[in-house]
Design a protein around this motif. Sequence first.
Motif, PDB file in Angstrom:
ATOM      1  N   UNK A   1      -4.210 -67.574 -72.738  1.00 17.89           N
ATOM      2  CA  UNK A   1      -3.396 -68.189 -73.781  1.00 17.89           C
ATOM      3  C   UNK A   1      -2.680 -67.149 -74.638  1.00 17.89           C
ATOM      4  N   UNK A   2      -2.760 -65.883 -74.221  1.00 14.07           N
ATOM      5  CA  UNK A   2      -2.055 -64.791 -74.883  1.00 14.07           C
ATOM      6  C   UNK A   2      -2.498 -64.606 -76.324  1.00 14.07           C
ATOM      7  N   UNK A   3      -3.774 -64.931 -76.599  1.00 17.03           N
ATOM      8  CA  UNK A   3      -4.331 -64.685 -77.918  1.00 17.03           C
ATOM      9  C   UNK A   3      -4.754 -63.225 -78.060  1.00 17.03           C
ATOM     10  N   UNK A   4      -5.244 -62.643 -76.991  1.00 16.63           N
ATOM     11  CA  UNK A   4      -5.656 -61.242 -76.979  1.00 16.63           C
ATOM     12  C   UNK A   4      -5.097 -60.604 -75.715  1.00 16.63           C
ATOM     13  N   UNK A   5      -4.871 -59.290 -75.726  1.00 13.66           N
ATOM     14  CA  UNK A   5      -4.247 -58.655 -74.555  1.00 13.66           C
ATOM     15  C   UNK A   5      -5.185 -58.464 -73.380  1.00 13.66           C
ATOM     16  N   UNK A   6      -6.485 -58.320 -73.619  1.00 17.95           N
ATOM     17  CA  UNK A   6      -7.420 -58.051 -72.517  1.00 17.95           C
ATOM     18  C   UNK A   6      -8.791 -58.608 -72.858  1.00 17.95           C
ATOM     19  N   UNK A   7      -9.601 -58.782 -71.829  1.00 16.47           N
ATOM     20  CA  UNK A   7     -10.967 -59.293 -71.972  1.00 16.47           C
ATOM     21  C   UNK A   7     -11.905 -58.098 -72.130  1.00 16.47           C
ATOM     22  N   UNK A   8     -12.309 -57.826 -73.363  1.00 16.76           N
ATOM     23  CA  UNK A   8     -13.132 -56.639 -73.615  1.00 16.76           C
ATOM     24  C   UNK A   8     -14.532 -56.796 -73.044  1.00 16.76           C
ATOM     25  N   UNK A   9     -15.001 -58.038 -72.833  1.00 14.07           N
ATOM     26  CA  UNK A   9     -16.347 -58.234 -72.295  1.00 14.07           C
ATOM     27  C   UNK A   9     -16.445 -57.773 -70.855  1.00 14.07           C
ATOM     28  N   UNK A  10     -15.316 -57.726 -70.154  1.00 11.65           N
ATOM     29  CA  UNK A  10     -15.336 -57.276 -68.760  1.00 11.65           C
ATOM     30  C   UNK A  10     -15.593 -55.783 -68.649  1.00 11.65           C
ATOM     31  N   UNK A  11     -15.342 -55.050 -69.715  1.00 15.53           N
ATOM     32  CA  UNK A  11     -15.573 -53.607 -69.691  1.00 15.53           C
ATOM     33  C   UNK A  11     -17.009 -53.229 -70.023  1.00 15.53           C
ATOM     34  N   UNK A  12     -17.853 -54.212 -70.267  1.00 21.21           N
ATOM     35  CA  UNK A  12     -19.268 -53.968 -70.590  1.00 21.21           C
ATOM     36  C   UNK A  12     -20.090 -54.211 -69.337  1.00 21.21           C
ATOM     37  N   UNK A  13     -20.830 -53.198 -68.915  1.00 19.50           N
ATOM     38  CA  UNK A  13     -21.654 -53.293 -67.714  1.00 19.50           C
ATOM     39  C   UNK A  13     -23.078 -53.680 -68.101  1.00 19.50           C
ATOM     40  N   UNK A  14     -23.536 -54.781 -67.519  1.00 20.88           N
ATOM     41  CA  UNK A  14     -24.885 -55.254 -67.817  1.00 20.88           C
ATOM     42  C   UNK A  14     -25.889 -54.852 -66.745  1.00 20.88           C
ATOM     43  N   UNK A  15     -25.409 -54.433 -65.594  1.00 23.14           N
ATOM     44  CA  UNK A  15     -26.334 -54.188 -64.498  1.00 23.14           C
ATOM     45  C   UNK A  15     -26.685 -55.500 -63.816  1.00 23.14           C
TER      46      UNK A  15
ATOM     47  N   UNK B   1     -13.496 -65.369 -73.411  1.00 22.39           N
ATOM     48  CA  UNK B   1     -12.453 -64.391 -73.675  1.00 22.39           C
ATOM     49  C   UNK B   1     -11.394 -64.383 -72.576  1.00 22.39           C
ATOM     50  N   UNK B   2     -11.778 -64.751 -71.368  1.00 20.53           N
ATOM     51  CA  UNK B   2     -10.794 -64.833 -70.287  1.00 20.53           C
ATOM     52  C   UNK B   2      -9.756 -65.905 -70.591  1.00 20.53           C
ATOM     53  N   UNK B   3     -10.211 -67.009 -71.180  1.00 21.44           N
ATOM     54  CA  UNK B   3      -9.258 -68.051 -71.562  1.00 21.44           C
ATOM     55  C   UNK B   3      -8.377 -67.576 -72.713  1.00 21.44           C
ATOM     56  N   UNK B   4      -8.922 -66.786 -73.633  1.00 24.62           N
ATOM     57  CA  UNK B   4      -8.114 -66.242 -74.723  1.00 24.62           C
ATOM     58  C   UNK B   4      -7.008 -65.339 -74.182  1.00 24.62           C
ATOM     59  N   UNK B   5      -7.285 -64.614 -73.113  1.00 25.20           N
ATOM     60  CA  UNK B   5      -6.258 -63.780 -72.487  1.00 25.20           C
ATOM     61  C   UNK B   5      -5.180 -64.662 -71.857  1.00 25.20           C
TER      62      UNK B   5
END
Length: 441
Positions: free
Chosen positions: A194-208, A188-192
């Motif tokens: 390449x301007x495919x998506x505005x933000x990386x939503x996986x970064x907002x998920x905390x796994x511990x 998803x970072x690469x999708x950001x």
Amino acid sequence: MTSSETNPGPSTSTSSRRVRANGDGTVYQRKDGRWEAAGYVLAVGDTRKRVRVYGSTRKDALTKLTEKIATSNRGVPAPSAQGSVAAFLTYWLETVAVHRLRENTHTRYTACTRLYLIPGLGRKKLAKLTAKDVRTWLDQLRVTCQCCARGLDAAREQPQCCATGTCCRRWLSPLTLAYVHSVLKSALEHAVREEEIPRNVARNVRMGTPRPRRFEPLTTEEARALLTATDGHRLSALFELALRTGLRKGELLGLRWEDLDLTGGTASIRRTLQRTNSAGLTALPTKTHSSERRIALPTECLHSLEQHRERQAHERGAAGAAWKASGYVFTRPDGSPIEGATLTRHFNALLRRATLRRIRFHDLRHSAATLLLEQGVELVVIKELLGHAHIGVTATVYAHVRLRLQRDAIDLLSNALRNPVEPATRSENRDEQHLRAAPVR
């Protein structure tokens, strides 16, 4: 001379400009000063779509468009925010990650995507993927039996899990879950970018932070017993070098005689020997830039390496024309490189003969670092020896302290509390006092 000959007019300047061929797209400068290039590329579902790229100069915009058209000509569909997560992951693995990752790492990324990411999130639209979707899916994956989800139980001759009505609860480990999450974040970072998506939503998920894998390094007595057991083994120099220096398995197998300076007592770590799907057993660059290093060799290792060189010379003479001059320090009896799996089998057999407890070969590296810590060697020295990129890695991996070291520390504090420091004696000059500090080990 006519007026047309003296003044070529606008028609001549227009014809002198290079005309782009059909299919090359168009490029023009926007009102805000940026350059925009547009063209048609292959999209998901064997369709074509018009893409737009931007650059600060005309050359930048053309370069970006040319790359997308070249990828399209190879038959790889361009990702789309309106497309699915599965389509983007496939595009990312085949066109981006394959050029930026080691082959073995790319293979693991591909397996992770095929087994977990696409089955779980593949049908969702990339543009509509939210942090809640990712978190919900990871929470469900955490308690999903893999025998049931991947059909492993159904493929068995005698089912043992869901087919018998009793789930074996074969769940993914926290480390595997963290790895799956990191692969999704990278994609998803690469999708950001390449301007495919505005933000990386996986970064907002905390796994511990998952607990690191526990390992039991060799004690001093066990290390002595292992060194004694290696006497007479044709790879005794390798085992001794692993235990005394903490080199990785691939670094040991990738050592060449040209990397060793037995007179100066040093070794240069320049490569690692690994097996890949495309090239087989091959020499690769070290794991990180910091892993390429020069280390000092113990005196005992210098003696064992000299003996190993003499043994290898005898094996070369016995092999004759069948000898394979690979140049590696540790080879098979015919001179060819040693497989990592073969070295593991030799190591396990050595442990059985010595009646030592079963450990991994990589635990020799952990044992070397732990024994150095017990001897009071500073972390920065161990970091340089092991080839870690940052000292924080060394401090995190070897944060455990043996019970004996804890006892020594506690006893040291107890002695200080039990024997108070005598009051300082005053000299005849009251302005000067002799301070007596508590002894420190």
